[in-house]
Motif scaffolding. Structure first.
Motif, PDB file in Angstrom:
ATOM      1  N   THR A 154      71.934 104.779  56.793  1.00  0.00           N
ATOM      2  CA  THR A 154      73.014 103.810  56.950  1.00  0.00           C
ATOM      3  C   THR A 154      74.202 104.437  57.664  1.00  0.00           C
ATOM      4  OG1 THR A 154      72.302 102.695  54.923  1.00  0.00           O
ATOM      5  CG2 THR A 154      74.518 102.201  55.723  1.00  0.00           C
ATOM      6  N   ARG A 155      74.544 105.670  57.278  1.00  0.00           N
ATOM      7  CA  ARG A 155      75.665 106.351  57.947  1.00  0.00           C
ATOM      8  C   ARG A 155      75.379 106.567  59.428  1.00  0.00           C
ATOM      9  NH1 ARG A 155      76.377 111.572  55.797  1.00  0.00           N
ATOM     10  NH2 ARG A 155      74.488 111.355  54.593  1.00  0.00           N
ATOM     11  N   LEU A 156      74.136 106.938  59.740  1.00  0.00           N
ATOM     12  CA  LEU A 156      73.752 107.165  61.135  1.00  0.00           C
ATOM     13  C   LEU A 156      73.818 105.860  61.930  1.00  0.00           C
ATOM     14  CD1 LEU A 156      72.747 109.289  63.150  1.00  0.00           C
ATOM     15  CD2 LEU A 156      70.422 108.685  62.484  1.00  0.00           C
ATOM     16  N   ALA A 157      73.299 104.782  61.359  1.00  0.00           N
ATOM     17  CA  ALA A 157      73.344 103.483  62.041  1.00  0.00           C
ATOM     18  C   ALA A 157      74.785 103.027  62.233  1.00  0.00           C
ATOM     19  CB  ALA A 157      72.555 102.445  61.248  1.00  0.00           C
ATOM     20  N   ALA A 158      75.617 103.208  61.220  1.00  0.00           N
ATOM     21  CA  ALA A 158      77.020 102.795  61.320  1.00  0.00           C
ATOM     22  C   ALA A 158      77.772 103.618  62.359  1.00  0.00           C
ATOM     23  CB  ALA A 158      77.699 102.922  59.959  1.00  0.00           C
ATOM     24  N   GLN A 159      77.406 104.870  62.509  1.00  0.00           N
ATOM     25  CA  GLN A 159      78.042 105.718  63.513  1.00  0.00           C
ATOM     26  C   GLN A 159      77.635 105.292  64.923  1.00  0.00           C
ATOM     27  OE1 GLN A 159      77.057 109.865  63.066  1.00  0.00           O
ATOM     28  NE2 GLN A 159      78.126 110.470  64.913  1.00  0.00           N
ATOM     29  N   ASN A 160      76.342 104.996  65.112  1.00  0.00           N
ATOM     30  CA  ASN A 160      75.840 104.652  66.442  1.00  0.00           C
ATOM     31  C   ASN A 160      76.014 103.177  66.801  1.00  0.00           C
ATOM     32  OD1 ASN A 160      74.995 107.310  66.901  1.00  0.00           O
ATOM     33  ND2 ASN A 160      73.049 106.931  65.885  1.00  0.00           N
ATOM     34  N   PHE A 161      75.955 102.301  65.802  1.00  0.00           N
ATOM     35  CA  PHE A 161      76.031 100.858  66.028  1.00  0.00           C
ATOM     36  C   PHE A 161      76.959 100.222  64.990  1.00  0.00           C
ATOM     37  CE2 PHE A 161      71.818 102.349  67.322  1.00  0.00           C
ATOM     38  CZ  PHE A 161      71.807 101.956  68.648  1.00  0.00           C
ATOM     39  N   PRO A 162      78.276 100.394  65.141  1.00  0.00           N
ATOM     40  CA  PRO A 162      79.196  99.812  64.164  1.00  0.00           C
ATOM     41  C   PRO A 162      79.103  98.281  64.168  1.00  0.00           C
ATOM     42  CG  PRO A 162      80.391 100.689  66.052  1.00  0.00           C
ATOM     43  CD  PRO A 162      78.964 101.085  66.223  1.00  0.00           C
ATOM     44  N   VAL A 163      79.317  97.693  62.997  1.00  0.00           N
ATOM     45  CA  VAL A 163      79.195  96.242  62.829  1.00  0.00           C
ATOM     46  C   VAL A 163      80.575  95.634  62.622  1.00  0.00           C
ATOM     47  CG1 VAL A 163      78.241  94.411  61.375  1.00  0.00           C
ATOM     48  CG2 VAL A 163      76.879  96.449  61.874  1.00  0.00           C
ATOM     49  N   THR A 164      80.862  94.584  63.394  1.00  0.00           N
ATOM     50  CA  THR A 164      82.099  93.829  63.254  1.00  0.00           C
ATOM     51  C   THR A 164      81.748  92.366  63.086  1.00  0.00           C
ATOM     52  OG1 THR A 164      83.236  95.408  64.692  1.00  0.00           O
ATOM     53  CG2 THR A 164      84.342  93.309  64.301  1.00  0.00           C
ATOM     54  N   VAL A 166      75.369  96.890  54.422  1.00  0.00           N
ATOM     55  CA  VAL A 166      75.819  97.284  55.754  1.00  0.00           C
ATOM     56  C   VAL A 166      77.340  97.417  55.737  1.00  0.00           C
ATOM     57  CG1 VAL A 166      76.005  96.556  58.164  1.00  0.00           C
ATOM     58  CG2 VAL A 166      73.896  96.128  56.890  1.00  0.00           C
ATOM     59  N   PRO A 167      77.876  98.585  56.055  1.00  0.00           N
ATOM     60  CA  PRO A 167      79.331  98.704  56.163  1.00  0.00           C
ATOM     61  C   PRO A 167      79.792  97.966  57.420  1.00  0.00           C
ATOM     62  CG  PRO A 167      78.274 100.779  56.747  1.00  0.00           C
ATOM     63  CD  PRO A 167      77.190  99.859  56.305  1.00  0.00           C
ATOM     64  N   ALA A 176      69.105  98.296  65.037  1.00  0.00           N
ATOM     65  CA  ALA A 176      70.176  99.294  64.995  1.00  0.00           C
ATOM     66  C   ALA A 176      69.875 100.406  63.995  1.00  0.00           C
ATOM     67  CB  ALA A 176      71.503  98.629  64.653  1.00  0.00           C
ATOM     68  N   GLY A 177      68.875 100.211  63.128  1.00  0.00           N
ATOM     69  CA  GLY A 177      68.500 101.256  62.182  1.00  0.00           C
ATOM     70  C   GLY A 177      69.058 101.092  60.790  1.00  0.00           C
ATOM     71  N   LYS A 215      66.801  98.049  55.029  1.00  0.00           N
ATOM     72  CA  LYS A 215      66.772  96.759  54.323  1.00  0.00           C
ATOM     73  C   LYS A 215      66.977  96.999  52.837  1.00  0.00           C
ATOM     74  CE  LYS A 215      63.672  94.559  57.560  1.00  0.00           C
ATOM     75  NZ  LYS A 215      62.442  93.831  57.758  1.00  0.00           N
ATOM     76  N   ALA A 216      68.127  97.554  52.482  1.00  0.00           N
ATOM     77  CA  ALA A 216      68.409  97.881  51.083  1.00  0.00           C
ATOM     78  C   ALA A 216      69.382  96.873  50.521  1.00  0.00           C
ATOM     79  CB  ALA A 216      69.004  99.282  50.982  1.00  0.00           C
ATOM     80  N   SER A 217      69.292  96.667  49.234  1.00  0.00           N
ATOM     81  CA  SER A 217      70.273  95.815  48.581  1.00  0.00           C
ATOM     82  C   SER A 217      71.256  96.709  47.860  1.00  0.00           C
ATOM     83  CB  SER A 217      69.607  94.855  47.600  1.00  0.00           C
ATOM     84  OG  SER A 217      68.964  95.588  46.588  1.00  0.00           O
TER      85      SER A 217
END
Length: 169
Positions: free
Chosen positions: A73-83, A105-106, A156-157, A160-162
Motif C-alpha cells: 500500500t505504501r509503495l502504491a501510494a508513493q507511485n500512484f497517489p489517490v485524490t 487506500v490512503p 496501481a498496485g 484488495k484489503a479491508s
C-alpha cells in the motif's frame, strides 16, 4: 589502587556504549519467502512485491498511535497517489469514499466547494467536472463506477484489503 579508580568509570562508559550500539542494531528487518525458490529470506530492505509471507520486526516508522500501512500500500501510494474530488450531499461521492476506505487506500479528499479546488478540477476534467472525480496517479475517472475504481486501484498496485483508513487532509 589507581587502576581500580579508573575501572569503574570505564565500565560505565563501556556499558553505555554497548547499550547505544545495541539500540542502533535493532533496526527494522523483514522475513519473507522467495516465491521462486521457496527459501526464507531475512533482509534489512523491504521485500519485492511478489514475496510471500512477509513479516517485519524491529522498530516501526509509524507515529505512535497510528497503524503503519502495509508495504504494498505504501509503495502504491508513493507511485500512484489517490485524490478524490467531492462535494457535500453527493451520494456517489459517499459511495466512492466508502470504497476507498474499504480497500484501505490512503487518499486526499478535496471538496470542490473551495474555489481553488474547483479550478484544479476544471483543469483536470475540462468543462464536465462530474462528481465524484477520482485521480489515481495520472489516471482520471469521472463519476462513480465501482468496477472502474477497483480496476484502476488494482493496476496501481493497491491491495484488495479491508480495514479502516481515511482521507488525509
Amino acid at each position: 589502587m589507581v587502576k581500580q579508580r579508573f575501572s569503574i568509570p570505564c565500565r560505565l562508559l563501556g556499558a553505555g556504549f554497548l547499550a547505544l550500539v545495541c539500540g542502533l542494531a535493532s533496526a527494522q528487518t523483514y522475513r519473507w519467502v522467495d516465491p521462486a525458490t521457496g527459501r526464507v529470506m531475512y533482509t534489512d530492505t523491504p521485500p519485492p512485491g511478489n514475496a510471500k509471507q512477509v513479516s517485519r520486526t524491529g522498530r516501526s516508522t509509524a507515529p505512535e498511535g497510528e497503524k503503519e500501512l502495509p508495504y504494498a500500500t505504501r509503495l502504491a501510494a508513493q507511485n500512484f497517489p489517490v485524490t478524490l474530488y467531492t462535494t457535500s450531499d453527493c451520494d456517489p461521492c459517499n459511495k466512492a469514499r466508502e470504497l476507498l476506505k474499504k480497500r484501505n487506500v490512503p487518499f486526499t479528499e478535496k471538496s470542490v466547494q473551495d474555489e481553488a479546488h474547483l479550478k484544479e478540477l476544471k483543469t483536470l476534467a475540462g468543462d464536465d467536472p462530474s462528481l465524484p472525480y477520482l485521480k489515481v496517479g495520472r489516471q482520471l475517472i469521472k463519476g462513480f463506477e465501482a468496477s472502474a475504481y477497483d480496476s484502476n486501484l488494482d493496476l496501481a498496485g493497491y491491495p484488495k484489503a479491508s480495514g479502516s483508513s481515511g482521507a488525509t487532509p
